[in-house]
Write a protein that holds these residues in place. Structure first.
Motif, short mmCIF file in Angstrom:
data_model
loop_
_atom_site.label_atom_id
_atom_site.label_comp_id
_atom_site.label_asym_id
_atom_site.label_seq_id
_atom_site.Cartn_x
_atom_site.Cartn_y
_atom_site.Cartn_z
N VAL A 1 -16.46 23.07 -65.62
CA VAL A 1 -17.67 23.25 -64.31
C VAL A 1 -17.11 21.37 -64.33
CG1 VAL A 1 -19.79 22.73 -63.64
CG2 VAL A 1 -18.79 24.60 -64.41
N ALA A 2 -17.19 20.49 -65.73
CA ALA A 2 -17.27 19.25 -65.46
C ALA A 2 -16.51 18.86 -65.37
CB ALA A 2 -17.96 18.71 -67.38
N LEU A 3 -14.99 19.49 -65.47
CA LEU A 3 -14.00 18.99 -65.43
C LEU A 3 -13.63 19.18 -63.77
CD1 LEU A 3 -11.43 20.74 -68.66
CD2 LEU A 3 -12.27 18.25 -67.98
N GLY A 4 -13.83 20.16 -63.47
CA GLY A 4 -13.16 20.40 -61.81
C GLY A 4 -14.44 19.17 -60.96
N ARG A 5 -15.27 18.62 -61.74
CA ARG A 5 -16.36 17.68 -60.56
C ARG A 5 -15.77 16.24 -60.90
NH1 ARG A 5 -22.06 20.29 -61.05
NH2 ARG A 5 -21.64 22.63 -59.92
N ALA A 6 -15.13 15.72 -62.67
CA ALA A 6 -14.08 15.05 -62.62
C ALA A 6 -13.06 13.81 -61.60
CB ALA A 6 -13.60 14.90 -64.05
N ASP A 7 -12.91 13.03 -61.84
CA ASP A 7 -12.21 12.02 -61.03
C ASP A 7 -10.82 12.46 -62.41
OD1 ASP A 7 -13.50 11.28 -58.92
OD2 ASP A 7 -14.56 9.09 -60.50
N VAL A 8 -9.58 12.66 -61.95
CA VAL A 8 -8.81 12.92 -62.85
C VAL A 8 -7.33 12.11 -62.22
CG1 VAL A 8 -6.69 14.23 -63.33
CG2 VAL A 8 -8.76 15.59 -62.58
N ALA A 9 -6.76 11.31 -63.23
CA ALA A 9 -5.79 10.00 -63.11
C ALA A 9 -4.85 11.11 -63.85
CB ALA A 9 -6.49 9.49 -63.93
N SER A 10 -3.78 11.40 -63.04
CA SER A 10 -3.06 12.58 -63.81
C SER A 10 -1.01 11.48 -63.47
CB SER A 10 -2.46 13.10 -62.78
OG SER A 10 -1.73 13.42 -61.86
N GLY A 11 -0.04 11.69 -63.86
CA GLY A 11 1.26 11.49 -64.05
C GLY A 11 1.28 10.30 -65.08
N LEU A 12 0.53 9.91 -66.25
CA LEU A 12 0.33 8.80 -67.25
C LEU A 12 1.42 8.90 -68.15
CD1 LEU A 12 -3.02 7.97 -67.12
CD2 LEU A 12 -2.10 6.66 -66.08
N SER B 1 -20.76 6.76 -68.93
CA SER B 1 -19.48 7.26 -68.26
C SER B 1 -18.97 7.85 -69.71
CB SER B 1 -18.56 6.32 -68.22
OG SER B 1 -18.66 5.07 -68.16
N LEU B 2 -18.09 9.12 -69.25
CA LEU B 2 -17.53 9.86 -70.52
C LEU B 2 -15.64 10.07 -69.98
CD1 LEU B 2 -17.43 11.26 -73.12
CD2 LEU B 2 -18.04 13.47 -71.51
N VAL B 3 -14.90 9.95 -70.49
CA VAL B 3 -13.49 9.25 -70.39
C VAL B 3 -12.95 10.73 -71.39
CG1 VAL B 3 -11.31 8.86 -69.91
CG2 VAL B 3 -13.83 7.39 -69.15
N LEU B 4 -11.92 11.51 -70.72
CA LEU B 4 -11.35 12.56 -72.16
C LEU B 4 -10.17 12.36 -71.38
CD1 LEU B 4 -13.33 15.70 -71.29
CD2 LEU B 4 -13.42 14.03 -72.38
N ASP B 5 -9.00 12.13 -72.34
CA ASP B 5 -7.74 11.12 -71.89
C ASP B 5 -6.87 11.75 -73.33
OD1 ASP B 5 -4.87 10.02 -72.61
OD2 ASP B 5 -6.26 8.37 -72.39
N THR B 6 -6.22 13.02 -72.53
CA THR B 6 -5.81 13.76 -72.79
C THR B 6 -4.07 13.22 -73.42
OG1 THR B 6 -4.18 15.03 -71.05
CG2 THR B 6 -5.99 15.93 -72.19
N ALA B 7 -3.48 13.59 -74.61
CA ALA B 7 -1.79 13.34 -75.35
C ALA B 7 -0.49 13.76 -74.44
CB ALA B 7 -1.54 13.87 -76.16
N ASP B 8 -1.18 14.82 -73.17
CA ASP B 8 0.34 14.48 -72.02
C ASP B 8 -0.36 14.09 -70.79
OD1 ASP B 8 -1.84 16.59 -71.69
OD2 ASP B 8 -0.33 17.41 -71.19
N GLY B 9 -0.61 12.87 -70.68
CA GLY B 9 -0.99 11.86 -69.93
C GLY B 9 -1.88 12.37 -69.10
#
Length: 310
Positions: free
Chosen positions: A23-34, A279-287
């Motif tokens: 649910v939290a991921l669905g509502r988050a702001d997402v930066a992709s393609g990094l 705030s909480l930031v979740l940064d995955t290794a695939d960008g």
């Protein structure tokens, strides 16, 4: 502002999150393609001056405190397995389960080879071996061992005229290690042999390492080395605990999603809901980077995410 940042493994390794996290991921702001990969992920959170990536010098300073004034190159012990199509890197560094006794037996046999070449070899940590080079040494491009694991060795040999010397040194080191009786003793004890070296991470210690984070709870030795050089290192706790200021937790070595979810993600979300962090930031290794705020709870129309893919 109090912000928590969690560095996570690649999204493809995480699988499906719990319902609360979805649910939290669905509502988050997402930066992709990094940019993808371990280096790119860490570079989003640290700044090196000059802007290069000298892994060997950073970990050498962390391991021995004497990296200044020289160039360094990792020459990590590894296991190469020949096969019908060539040879593959199967183990390196810590996965070989080396101890001080292994170093005391194997390293003296390699010292004449590298000493005659003007680059002393030593091992302040059994799994991390180093070559000390003159500051003016020019190095070819080397591949990190994690990138090469399981692949053909010959695809990663240093190329061109600058790489010729290193290909020759590698061949000679392999002969020394292959013929060393200590490897026979390791095999008899059910341990994997050390039959090659992996050159990588060359460079000089940066003049400056900085991070926006007030605290940096590192995971692997590189993250710990960066945090220590920036003066913000701290031990990694067993589970999430909110604190004051901007804190980064490096969780990229975790592979058990239920533990990651229960011990880290859900407690961090609870801290966000209660206002203990802003705030909480979740940064995955695939960008993919997810940024969560309390106000996002009103985005109730957004569907939960089935995974950590952006």
């Amino acid at each position: 502002m109090s912000r928590a940042t969690l560095l996570l493994p690649a999204a493809r390794r995480l699988g499906a999150p719990s319902a609360e996290v979805a649910v939290a991921l669905g509502r988050a702001d997402v930066a992709s393609g990094l940019d993808e990969g371990r280096q790119a992920q860490l570079r989003r959170h640290v700044r090196l001056l000059p802007d290069h990536w000298p892994v060997a010098a950073l970990t050498r300073q962390f391991d021995a405190g004497d990296a200044a004034g020289a160039m360094w190159l990792r020459a990590d012990p590894c296991r190469i397995q020949p096969d019908i199509n060539g040879a593959r890197l199967l183990d390196h560094g810590a996965t070989l389960d080396l101890d001080a006794g292994d170093v005391a037996q194997l390293l003296p046999a390699l010292r004449p080879l590298f000493g005659d070449a003007g680059m002393p070899i030593d091992a302040p940590v059994p799994s991390r071996w180093y070559l000390r080079l003159a500051p003016s040494t020019r190095l070819p491009a080397f591949t990190g061992p994690d990138e090469a694991l399981g692949t053909d060795l010959f695809e990663h040999l240093a190329a061109g005229s600058e790489g010729r010397r290193w290909r020759s040194l590698l061949t000679e080191a392999q002969v020394v290690l292959h013929n060393h009786p200590w490897n026979a003793r390791r095999a008899a004890a059910g341990k994997r042999p050390v039959n090659s070296l992996w050159f990588w991470g060359g460079g000089a210690l940066p003049d400056h390492v900085a991070s926006p984070h007030a605290r940096f709870h590192g995971g692997d030795e590189l993250a710990c080395a960066l945090a220590a050089t920036a003066g913000i290192d701290a031990p990694l706790p067993d589970s999430y605990a909110a604190g004051e200021g901007d804190t980064l937790f490096d969780l990229t070595t975790m592979r058990d999603l239920p533990t990651l979810d229960q011990a880290w993600l859900r407690p961090a979300l609870a801290a966000l809901r209660s206002g203990r962090i802003d705030s909480l930031v979740l940064d995955t290794a695939d960008g993919a980077v997810f940024t969560l705020h309390r106000r996002q709870r009103w985005r109730f129309w957004r569907r939960p995410r089935a995974d950590f893919q952006a």
